[in-house]
Design a protein around this motif. Structure first.
Motif, PDB file in Angstrom:
ATOM      1  N   ALA A 241       0.797  -1.223   0.000  1.00  0.00           N
ATOM      2  CA  ALA A 241       0.000   0.000   0.000  1.00  0.00           C
ATOM      3  C   ALA A 241       0.831   1.275   0.000  1.00  0.00           C
ATOM      4  O   ALA A 241       0.349   2.335  -0.415  1.00  0.00           O
ATOM      5  CB  ALA A 241      -0.948   0.003   1.197  1.00  0.00           C
ATOM      6  N   ILE A 242       2.063   1.208   0.447  1.00  0.00           N
ATOM      7  CA  ILE A 242       2.882   2.424   0.531  1.00  0.00           C
ATOM      8  C   ILE A 242       3.060   3.095  -0.831  1.00  0.00           C
ATOM      9  O   ILE A 242       3.197   4.311  -0.927  1.00  0.00           O
ATOM     10  CB  ILE A 242       4.259   2.108   1.161  1.00  0.00           C
ATOM     11  N   TRP A 243       3.018   2.287  -1.899  1.00  0.00           N
ATOM     12  CA  TRP A 243       3.267   2.847  -3.232  1.00  0.00           C
ATOM     13  C   TRP A 243       2.136   3.763  -3.691  1.00  0.00           C
ATOM     14  O   TRP A 243       2.353   4.656  -4.508  1.00  0.00           O
ATOM     15  CB  TRP A 243       3.522   1.731  -4.230  1.00  0.00           C
ATOM     16  N   LYS A 244       0.927   3.566  -3.174  1.00  0.00           N
ATOM     17  CA  LYS A 244      -0.137   4.505  -3.542  1.00  0.00           C
ATOM     18  C   LYS A 244      -0.048   5.778  -2.709  1.00  0.00           C
ATOM     19  O   LYS A 244      -0.697   6.775  -3.033  1.00  0.00           O
ATOM     20  CB  LYS A 244      -1.515   3.861  -3.440  1.00  0.00           C
ATOM     21  N   GLU A 245       0.750   5.753  -1.617  1.00  0.00           N
ATOM     22  CA  GLU A 245       1.053   6.984  -0.877  1.00  0.00           C
ATOM     23  C   GLU A 245       2.130   7.792  -1.615  1.00  0.00           C
ATOM     24  O   GLU A 245       2.070   9.014  -1.692  1.00  0.00           O
ATOM     25  CB  GLU A 245       1.568   6.645   0.524  1.00  0.00           C
ATOM     26  N   LEU A 246       3.097   7.077  -2.152  1.00  0.00           N
ATOM     27  CA  LEU A 246       4.208   7.743  -2.837  1.00  0.00           C
ATOM     28  C   LEU A 246       3.817   8.240  -4.218  1.00  0.00           C
ATOM     29  O   LEU A 246       4.272   9.302  -4.658  1.00  0.00           O
ATOM     30  CB  LEU A 246       5.397   6.777  -2.952  1.00  0.00           C
ATOM     31  N   PHE A 247       2.964   7.477  -4.907  1.00  0.00           N
ATOM     32  CA  PHE A 247       2.573   7.830  -6.273  1.00  0.00           C
ATOM     33  C   PHE A 247       1.060   7.700  -6.430  1.00  0.00           C
ATOM     34  O   PHE A 247       0.565   6.745  -7.025  1.00  0.00           O
ATOM     35  CB  PHE A 247       3.296   6.941  -7.287  1.00  0.00           C
ATOM     36  N   PRO A 248       0.299   8.653  -5.856  1.00  0.00           N
ATOM     37  CA  PRO A 248      -1.156   8.605  -6.021  1.00  0.00           C
ATOM     38  C   PRO A 248      -1.514   8.665  -7.501  1.00  0.00           C
ATOM     39  O   PRO A 248      -0.994   9.505  -8.238  1.00  0.00           O
ATOM     40  CB  PRO A 248      -1.636   9.864  -5.291  1.00  0.00           C
ATOM     41  N   ALA A 249      -2.355   7.761  -7.937  1.00  0.00           N
ATOM     42  CA  ALA A 249      -2.719   7.695  -9.349  1.00  0.00           C
ATOM     43  C   ALA A 249      -4.210   7.904  -9.510  1.00  0.00           C
ATOM     44  O   ALA A 249      -5.007   7.280  -8.804  1.00  0.00           O
ATOM     45  CB  ALA A 249      -2.313   6.343  -9.931  1.00  0.00           C
ATOM     46  N   THR A 250      -4.597   8.794 -10.401  1.00  0.00           N
ATOM     47  CA  THR A 250      -6.009   8.998 -10.690  1.00  0.00           C
ATOM     48  C   THR A 250      -6.485   8.064 -11.787  1.00  0.00           C
ATOM     49  O   THR A 250      -7.678   7.925 -12.015  1.00  0.00           O
ATOM     50  CB  THR A 250      -6.267  10.450 -11.112  1.00  0.00           C
ATOM     51  N   SER A 251      -5.567   7.428 -12.508  1.00  0.00           N
ATOM     52  CA  SER A 251      -5.920   6.466 -13.542  1.00  0.00           C
ATOM     53  C   SER A 251      -4.712   5.594 -13.827  1.00  0.00           C
ATOM     54  O   SER A 251      -3.580   5.940 -13.481  1.00  0.00           O
ATOM     55  CB  SER A 251      -6.365   7.183 -14.829  1.00  0.00           C
ATOM     56  N   VAL A 252      -4.951   4.439 -14.386  1.00  0.00           N
ATOM     57  CA  VAL A 252      -3.883   3.550 -14.817  1.00  0.00           C
ATOM     58  C   VAL A 252      -4.105   3.207 -16.285  1.00  0.00           C
ATOM     59  O   VAL A 252      -5.245   3.231 -16.756  1.00  0.00           O
ATOM     60  CB  VAL A 252      -3.836   2.261 -13.952  1.00  0.00           C
ATOM     61  N   PRO A 253      -3.019   2.905 -17.046  1.00  0.00           N
ATOM     62  CA  PRO A 253      -1.636   2.764 -16.594  1.00  0.00           C
ATOM     63  C   PRO A 253      -1.034   4.094 -16.128  1.00  0.00           C
ATOM     64  O   PRO A 253      -1.344   5.152 -16.658  1.00  0.00           O
ATOM     65  CB  PRO A 253      -0.909   2.229 -17.825  1.00  0.00           C
ATOM     66  N   HIS A 254      -0.165   3.973 -15.139  1.00  0.00           N
ATOM     67  CA  HIS A 254       0.498   5.111 -14.514  1.00  0.00           C
ATOM     68  C   HIS A 254       1.975   4.741 -14.437  1.00  0.00           C
ATOM     69  O   HIS A 254       2.337   3.793 -13.744  1.00  0.00           O
ATOM     70  CB  HIS A 254      -0.092   5.313 -13.110  1.00  0.00           C
ATOM     71  N   HIS A 255       2.826   5.457 -15.160  1.00  0.00           N
ATOM     72  CA  HIS A 255       4.228   5.072 -15.270  1.00  0.00           C
ATOM     73  C   HIS A 255       5.144   6.070 -14.567  1.00  0.00           C
ATOM     74  O   HIS A 255       5.021   7.280 -14.753  1.00  0.00           O
ATOM     75  CB  HIS A 255       4.639   4.961 -16.739  1.00  0.00           C
ATOM     76  N   VAL A 256       6.042   5.528 -13.757  1.00  0.00           N
ATOM     77  CA  VAL A 256       7.044   6.339 -13.061  1.00  0.00           C
ATOM     78  C   VAL A 256       8.416   5.944 -13.595  1.00  0.00           C
ATOM     79  O   VAL A 256       8.796   4.767 -13.524  1.00  0.00           O
ATOM     80  CB  VAL A 256       6.976   6.121 -11.538  1.00  0.00           C
ATOM     81  N   TRP A 257       9.150   6.911 -14.119  1.00  0.00           N
ATOM     82  CA  TRP A 257      10.483   6.674 -14.678  1.00  0.00           C
ATOM     83  C   TRP A 257      11.540   7.155 -13.696  1.00  0.00           C
ATOM     84  O   TRP A 257      11.491   8.292 -13.216  1.00  0.00           O
ATOM     85  CB  TRP A 257      10.637   7.428 -16.003  1.00  0.00           C
ATOM     86  N   LEU A 258      12.506   6.296 -13.371  1.00  0.00           N
ATOM     87  CA  LEU A 258      13.589   6.618 -12.435  1.00  0.00           C
ATOM     88  C   LEU A 258      14.930   6.479 -13.131  1.00  0.00           C
ATOM     89  O   LEU A 258      15.135   5.538 -13.923  1.00  0.00           O
ATOM     90  CB  LEU A 258      13.557   5.660 -11.235  1.00  0.00           C
ATOM     91  N   ASP A 259      15.850   7.388 -12.823  1.00  0.00           N
ATOM     92  CA  ASP A 259      17.187   7.237 -13.406  1.00  0.00           C
ATOM     93  C   ASP A 259      18.010   6.249 -12.574  1.00  0.00           C
ATOM     94  O   ASP A 259      17.515   5.638 -11.620  1.00  0.00           O
ATOM     95  CB  ASP A 259      17.886   8.599 -13.547  1.00  0.00           C
TER      96      ASP A 259
END
Length: 468
Positions: A141-159
């Motif tokens: 569940a912590i990931w929806k705290e860090l990256f709240p999404a209003t719709s999916v697919p929802h992509h987070v890009w990290l270096d």
């Protein structure tokens, strides 16, 4: 998904707001400090969060930082998102192509592994899902705290260092984007809202983007594509907001394409007898040499460039006593905008076209309702499913029927309603969704209510674009 139908694509929305303030013990479960649990945005570094419910990971990997040195794509998905599931083979292919330089992780913080398995089992007969051979995390569940999404697919890009490069839609997961990021090039990607969508019910768009320094005045304002937080590439709108203090009414559209704007406004300025008209592709006539402005079928790698060039914002504010004028006023301003920018004229005209006409059989009056709760339920018998309506406005059922007849096809029938009935009804009809061969089944069900569907030419309102 090779192409994105930006207006028509239906996204499965997930409520991702935190319902609580994270406790210290909750934070400890993921090996982070309480203050580290907050919504993250572009430029932030991701904390060293432990993966708790993980599958298909190497033994020594416990967090994102154990993939240090790789470009990382967190692919947020859910079982209710068909486009997410359809993209699994693409994700598998991209992972295999870029190997150790890229790490894709499937993230579903809304559903546990058990819940996912249960929902897979309840999918319709013959529908199978094959996971790609890449790591996945479910129910953390912590990931929806860090990256709240209003719709999916929802992509987070990290270096390679865990810095957030972008938060985007699913269409950016392609070779063009990945190769640019791997080579260290600056890749401009239109961002999804980092948190919730902009709340236009409380403040006008112009107040929001100016932090309240500019007071809205009556009239219609047009702006270019808005890249700030709370909007996004898919566009949002908020209609008929009444400000009792200022005694005004306003309607706002943010990052909407010309065709999307036409479809929105057509419902109001094209309506007859106070019945809203819906502008589908069968009612759009592009009699212009520059059809790209009103097209929405765009290759994935071109969506960002296309959206930032073509999509725009428009807000209309009118005195409350003139509320009936707001949509004609918006349409006139929209028409002027298209004329000045693209040298095109737009108009709503009546033209003759072949339709499916809904009629009442002579001498019948079988449309009734027993009252009670308004609802629509699905009843499955064998391989067929019926839609059962209780005390539902008849016109709403007609809209549903047109949607069912056409399904997801460009070759649409216009359903022309000639039944002079405006009340609520109880009705049971088959769910044929795009199966034209089942039109006889629908007609048979309609016959039970003294109705029929016939093919005939009718004058219908259409949206016409021409070169000046």
């Amino acid at each position: 998904m090779r192409y994105l139908y930006v207006f028509a694509t239906i996204l499965f929305c997930v409520q991702a707001k935190s319902q609580h303030l994270p406790s210290a013990s909750y934070a400890a479960d993921y090996n982070v400090k309480k203050e580290e649990i907050r919504p993250l945005k572009k430029g932030d570094y991701i904390p060293n969060v432990l993966f708790v419910s993980k599958e298909n990971f190497p033994e020594n990997v416990r967090s994102v930082h154990d993939f240090k040195g790789k470009l990382i794509l967190l692919d947020f998905w859910s079982t209710g998102c068909p486009s997410c599931i359809a993209a699994f083979p693409k994700m598998d292919r991209l992972q295999k192509k870029y190997g150790d330089r890229l790490q894709i992780i499937l993230m579903n913080p809304w559903e546990t592994t058990e819940k996912i398995s249960e929902r897979w089992a309840n999918r319709r007969k013959g529908a199978t899902v094959v996971y790609p051979a890449i790591p996945r995390v479910s129910g953390d569940a912590i990931w929806k705290e860090l990256f709240p999404a209003t719709s999916v697919p929802h992509h987070v890009w990290l270096d390679e260092e865990g810095k957030i490069l972008a938060v985007t839609g699913g269409y950016n997961a392609n070779e063009t984007t990945i190769e640019a990021l791997l080579s260290g090039k600056e890749k401009h990607m239109l961002l999804k809202p980092a948190n919730d969508r902009m709340d236009l019910s409380q403040k006008s768009f112009i107040e929001t983007i100016s932090n309240g320094l500019i007071l809205p005045e009556t009239g219609v304002n047009i702006y270019s594509y808005y890249e700030g937080d709370g909007a996004g590439v898919y566009g949002i709108d908020e209609l008929d907001v009444i400000d009792s203090t200022a005694n005004t009414i306003r309607s706002t559209f943010i990052n909407v394409s010309p065709l999307g704007m036409a479809k929105k406004l057509f419902r109001y300025v094209g309506k007859s007898d106070n019945v809203k008209e819906f502008l589908f592709n069968d009612r759009i006539f592009l009699e212009t040499t520059n059809q790209s402005v009103f097209k929405e079928k765009v290759p994935d790698e071109m969506i960002d460039a296309w959206a930032s060039k073509v999509r725009f914002c428009m807000e209309g504010i009118m005195p409350l006593q003139k509320k009936d004028s707001i949509y004609p006023y918006l349409f006139d301003r929209f028409r002027s905008f298209i004329r000045d920018k693209y040298k095109m004229s737009i108009a709503i005209e009546e033209r003759v076209k072949q339709c499916l006409v809904l009629i009442r059989k002579p001498g019948t009056n079988l449309l009734t309702s027993n009252g009670g709760k308004k609802e629509k339920i699905y009843s499955k018998t064998g391989d067929s499913t019926d839609m059962i309506y209780s005390d539902t406005p008849f016109q709403s059922i007609v809209y549903d029927m047109e949607y069912q007849i056409n399904g997801n096809t460009d070759d649409r029938y216009t359903v022309f309603n000639e039944v002079l009935f405006k009340g609520n009804v109880d009705m049971r009809i088959p769910n044929i969704y795009g199966q034209r061969q089942r039109l006889p089944d629908l007609k048979k069900a309609l016959n039970n209510y003294g109705l029929d569907l016939i093919e005939a030419d009718r004058k219908v309102k259409v949206f016409v674009v021409k070169d000046l």
